[in-house]
Write a protein that holds these residues in place. Structure first.
Motif, mmCIF file in Angstrom:
data_model
loop_
_atom_site.group_PDB
_atom_site.id
_atom_site.type_symbol
_atom_site.label_atom_id
_atom_site.label_comp_id
_atom_site.label_asym_id
_atom_site.label_seq_id
_atom_site.Cartn_x
_atom_site.Cartn_y
_atom_site.Cartn_z
ATOM 1 N N ASP A 13 -5.886 8.292 12.967
ATOM 2 C CA ASP A 13 -4.658 7.561 13.437
ATOM 3 C C ASP A 13 -3.759 7.139 12.595
ATOM 4 O O ASP A 13 -2.487 6.675 12.925
ATOM 5 N N TYR A 14 -3.896 7.204 11.322
ATOM 6 C CA TYR A 14 -3.322 6.798 10.186
ATOM 7 C C TYR A 14 -2.646 7.728 9.419
ATOM 8 O O TYR A 14 -3.357 8.675 9.286
ATOM 9 N N SER A 15 -1.354 7.720 8.992
ATOM 10 C CA SER A 15 -0.640 8.528 8.049
ATOM 11 C C SER A 15 0.227 7.912 7.088
ATOM 12 O O SER A 15 0.739 6.628 7.337
ATOM 13 N N PRO A 16 0.713 8.571 5.942
ATOM 14 C CA PRO A 16 1.510 8.008 4.945
ATOM 15 C C PRO A 16 2.748 7.495 5.752
ATOM 16 O O PRO A 16 3.343 8.279 6.565
ATOM 17 N N GLU A 17 3.327 6.467 5.520
ATOM 18 C CA GLU A 17 4.679 5.864 5.972
ATOM 19 C C GLU A 17 4.466 5.202 7.146
ATOM 20 O O GLU A 17 5.428 4.561 7.693
ATOM 21 N N ASP A 18 3.247 5.260 7.764
ATOM 22 C CA ASP A 18 2.981 4.349 9.022
ATOM 23 C C ASP A 18 2.974 2.769 8.487
ATOM 24 O O ASP A 18 2.435 2.512 7.667
ATOM 25 N N GLU A 19 3.262 1.763 9.557
ATOM 26 C CA GLU A 19 3.409 0.510 9.365
ATOM 27 C C GLU A 19 2.206 -0.124 9.917
ATOM 28 O O GLU A 19 1.736 0.508 11.023
ATOM 29 N N VAL A 20 1.547 -0.955 9.267
ATOM 30 C CA VAL A 20 0.129 -1.488 9.713
ATOM 31 C C VAL A 20 0.292 -3.116 9.662
ATOM 32 O O VAL A 20 1.402 -3.288 8.985
ATOM 33 N N ILE A 21 -0.884 -3.486 10.092
ATOM 34 C CA ILE A 21 -1.019 -4.841 9.951
ATOM 35 C C ILE A 21 -2.358 -5.105 9.338
ATOM 36 O O ILE A 21 -3.396 -4.483 10.286
ATOM 37 N N HIS A 22 -2.568 -5.780 8.183
ATOM 38 C CA HIS A 22 -3.779 -6.030 7.743
ATOM 39 C C HIS A 22 -4.248 -7.468 8.172
ATOM 40 O O HIS A 22 -3.387 -8.339 8.181
ATOM 41 N N LYS A 23 -5.526 -7.777 8.105
ATOM 42 C CA LYS A 23 -5.943 -9.195 8.892
ATOM 43 C C LYS A 23 -5.813 -10.163 7.981
ATOM 44 O O LYS A 23 -5.233 -11.281 8.176
ATOM 45 N N GLU A 24 -5.845 -9.838 6.661
ATOM 46 C CA GLU A 24 -5.430 -10.969 5.401
ATOM 47 C C GLU A 24 -4.273 -10.743 4.948
ATOM 48 O O GLU A 24 -3.489 -11.587 4.744
ATOM 49 N N PHE A 25 -3.774 -9.480 4.448
ATOM 50 C CA PHE A 25 -2.062 -9.406 3.944
ATOM 51 C C PHE A 25 -1.140 -9.217 4.673
ATOM 52 O O PHE A 25 -0.228 -9.118 4.278
ATOM 53 N N GLY A 26 -1.280 -9.047 6.253
ATOM 54 C CA GLY A 26 -0.100 -9.057 6.876
ATOM 55 C C GLY A 26 0.485 -7.587 6.899
ATOM 56 O O GLY A 26 -0.371 -6.534 6.881
ATOM 57 N N GLU A 27 1.812 -7.565 7.319
ATOM 58 C CA GLU A 27 2.443 -6.374 7.454
ATOM 59 C C GLU A 27 2.527 -5.393 6.261
ATOM 60 O O GLU A 27 2.785 -6.085 5.126
ATOM 61 N N GLY A 28 2.345 -4.184 6.397
ATOM 62 C CA GLY A 28 2.531 -3.349 4.982
ATOM 63 C C GLY A 28 2.740 -1.905 5.515
ATOM 64 O O GLY A 28 2.775 -1.446 6.745
ATOM 65 N N ILE A 29 3.117 -0.971 4.729
ATOM 66 C CA ILE A 29 3.411 0.546 4.896
ATOM 67 C C ILE A 29 2.283 1.326 4.110
ATOM 68 O O ILE A 29 2.240 0.855 2.802
ATOM 69 N N ILE A 30 1.765 2.414 4.614
ATOM 70 C CA ILE A 30 0.788 3.114 4.132
ATOM 71 C C ILE A 30 1.590 4.191 3.081
ATOM 72 O O ILE A 30 2.590 4.702 3.507
ATOM 73 N N ARG A 31 1.476 4.036 1.626
ATOM 74 C CA ARG A 31 2.068 4.880 0.810
ATOM 75 C C ARG A 31 1.303 6.126 0.622
ATOM 76 O O ARG A 31 1.803 7.244 0.393
ATOM 77 N N CYS A 32 -0.163 6.208 0.316
ATOM 78 C CA CYS A 32 -0.713 7.228 0.320
ATOM 79 C C CYS A 32 -2.440 7.140 0.829
ATOM 80 O O CYS A 32 -2.635 5.855 0.980
ATOM 81 N N MET A 33 -2.998 7.970 0.748
ATOM 82 C CA MET A 33 -4.329 7.835 1.500
ATOM 83 C C MET A 33 -5.087 8.946 1.297
ATOM 84 O O MET A 33 -4.610 10.084 1.108
ATOM 85 N N ASP A 34 -6.688 9.041 1.269
ATOM 86 C CA ASP A 34 -7.408 9.925 1.242
ATOM 87 C C ASP A 34 -8.707 9.668 1.997
ATOM 88 O O ASP A 34 -8.499 8.533 2.765
ATOM 89 N N SER A 35 -9.726 10.443 2.106
ATOM 90 C CA SER A 35 -10.771 9.947 2.988
ATOM 91 C C SER A 35 -11.392 8.587 2.505
ATOM 92 O O SER A 35 -12.161 7.890 3.361
ATOM 93 N N LYS A 36 -11.131 8.041 1.251
ATOM 94 C CA LYS A 36 -11.895 6.789 1.040
ATOM 95 C C LYS A 36 -10.841 5.862 0.446
ATOM 96 O O LYS A 36 -11.205 4.621 0.981
ATOM 97 N N ILE A 37 -9.647 6.307 0.053
ATOM 98 C CA ILE A 37 -8.830 4.959 -0.302
ATOM 99 C C ILE A 37 -7.487 5.182 0.399
ATOM 100 O O ILE A 37 -7.150 6.293 0.533
#
Length: 68
Positions: A13-37
């Protein structure tokens, strides 16, 4: 604990450039990702986090869905 199939489905459900909310860090934007990081930019701070842990323990949500 969710099974591997459900974990992978939720991770898809997640892709680079998606806006997300992290429980501790708040709102952010996914910059890059793979199956682990996943790398998320929180303002001027960029964090590299364990993607599986975030999803499995509901520490991250897409911004357009209900907040934590």
């Amino acid at each position: 604990m969710m099974d591997l199939l459900e974990l992978r489905r939720r991770m898809a459900d997640y892709s680079p450039e998606d806006e997300v909310i992290h429980k501790e860090f708040g709102e952010g934007i996914i910059r890059c990702m793979d199956s682990k990081i996943i790398e998320i930019e929180f303002g001027e701070d960029v964090k590299q986090l364990n993607f599986e842990v975030l999803v499995q323990f509901n520490l991250i949500k897409p911004k357009n869905k209900h907040s934590l």
